[in-house]
Scaffold this active site. Sequence first.
Site, mmCIF file in Angstrom:
data_model
loop_
_atom_site.group_PDB
_atom_site.id
_atom_site.type_symbol
_atom_site.label_atom_id
_atom_site.label_comp_id
_atom_site.label_asym_id
_atom_site.label_seq_id
_atom_site.Cartn_x
_atom_site.Cartn_y
_atom_site.Cartn_z
ATOM 1 N N HIS A 126 -0.935 -0.855 -12.160
ATOM 2 C CA HIS A 126 -2.830 -0.423 -11.652
ATOM 3 C C HIS A 126 -4.257 -0.015 -12.365
ATOM 4 O O HIS A 126 -5.216 1.015 -11.813
ATOM 5 C CB HIS A 126 -3.167 0.679 -10.558
ATOM 6 C CG HIS A 126 -2.155 -0.139 -8.778
ATOM 7 N ND1 HIS A 126 -2.909 -1.432 -9.133
ATOM 8 C CD2 HIS A 126 -0.561 0.018 -9.118
ATOM 9 C CE1 HIS A 126 -1.280 -1.348 -7.793
ATOM 10 N NE2 HIS A 126 -0.305 -0.899 -7.832
ATOM 11 N N ASP A 185 2.210 4.514 -7.506
ATOM 12 C CA ASP A 185 2.728 3.032 -6.457
ATOM 13 C C ASP A 185 2.892 2.304 -7.374
ATOM 14 O O ASP A 185 2.059 1.884 -8.472
ATOM 15 C CB ASP A 185 1.951 3.030 -5.483
ATOM 16 C CG ASP A 185 0.305 2.162 -6.128
ATOM 17 O OD1 ASP A 185 -0.258 2.960 -6.993
ATOM 18 O OD2 ASP A 185 -0.023 1.065 -5.493
ATOM 19 N N GLU A 186 3.616 1.030 -7.719
ATOM 20 C CA GLU A 186 4.259 -0.223 -8.185
ATOM 21 C C GLU A 186 4.171 -0.135 -9.590
ATOM 22 O O GLU A 186 3.092 -1.528 -9.982
ATOM 23 C CB GLU A 186 3.170 -1.122 -7.060
ATOM 24 C CG GLU A 186 2.977 -1.355 -6.039
ATOM 25 C CD GLU A 186 2.513 -2.050 -5.433
ATOM 26 O OE1 GLU A 186 2.031 -3.394 -5.047
ATOM 27 O OE2 GLU A 186 1.081 -2.521 -6.019
ATOM 28 N N VAL A 187 4.800 1.031 -10.214
ATOM 29 C CA VAL A 187 4.793 1.274 -11.352
ATOM 30 C C VAL A 187 5.982 0.076 -12.532
ATOM 31 O O VAL A 187 7.486 0.354 -11.882
ATOM 32 C CB VAL A 187 5.153 2.751 -12.464
ATOM 33 C CG1 VAL A 187 4.852 2.744 -13.809
ATOM 34 C CG2 VAL A 187 4.075 3.550 -11.533
#
Length: 388
Positions: A126, A185-187
């Site tokens: 992100h 999150d969400e790597v």
Amino acid sequence: SGLETFSQLVYEDQYDTLLINKTQILDSPRFAHRGILLDTSRHYLPLKVILETLEAMSFNKFNVFHWHIVDDPSFPYQSISFPELSAQGAYHPVTHIYTLADVKMVIEYARERGIRVIPEFDTPGHTQSWKGIKNLLTPCYNGEKLSGTFGPINPSLNTTYEFLNQLFKEISLVFPDAYVHLGGDEVSFACWQSNPAITEFMQKQGFGSDYRKLESFYIQNVLDIVTSHMKGYMVWQEVFDNGVQIKPDTIVEVWMEKNMKAELSKVTLAGFTTILAAPWYLDYISYGQDWQKYHQVEPLHFNGTAAQKRLVIGGEACLWGEYVDATNLASRLWPRASAVGERLWSTEATTDISDAYKRLTRHRCRMVRRGIPAEPLFVGHCDYEYRG
């Protein structure tokens, strides 16, 4: 909160006289952490909109503003140490930024209303908007050649951690709260996998081809940096799920609705304080009275001991910004978030939906009178409309 309750006990008779009945109330919130997340990266939210939201939060007894201030699309936070971040990462380097004065105003306005401000600087994913810092993001490869795109923050360079140390030093001075949210999150591992320098670093560190170990290595470094600046930290659940070594006082935020109960059991069994956001993603909209499902959530309905349940300190209603800006934020947030506020404040036994409906319709009318354009819950009208 006491004065807010007092203001909500005032009513009008048919002669427009304001009255309050003699009342004795013993009341306190069931959960200590009652938060609202706003996302100022996917759309820039003008200062006025943030302040209006804080005002509405106080009407609904929320006490934490989780400020998801930066993300992939834009970087509106104007850093003092690294002005190039917003200069190159904001939608506009002058109009679409939050200056130090803006941030201080938000913090003070919130403080006067009993609201903490917890900033979130989410890394290593992100971070597409962090392009103002040279060599920070990982260059992606297409076979042998650079593809011209960038992935998550590069965890293999010392310069990365020197930069993050400076940035978090500044953040810890600007934001007075004891906690910073570090995301995590969400790597996506695809870019790291494509990069030969990263592969070499992995070998050297003995990580083999387990990129979760690389992610853990990065996050542990960031956690150490933040700790060195005397801050506690919150993280999204993936940091826990991926087995990163986190300090015992880390707060883990559970956001995935799938297997949410199992996750709450796991996180609390490991002894971590937890915040629940999963059932309250208000950016998901649907036809009908979705406030009811928010109200009917019972945060402690998971398998665990009484001690585990005490580790759930509250929850957050999250309004992610893909489809939200100044034009529709208030009506999308209220009164849907009011139902979350009541769930986090009231006792477990407060579950009568028709009773809640009566309270919330009156409260929605009250918010509209106070200048918050909250949307209606269902068919009907507000009494004040008669007065012209």
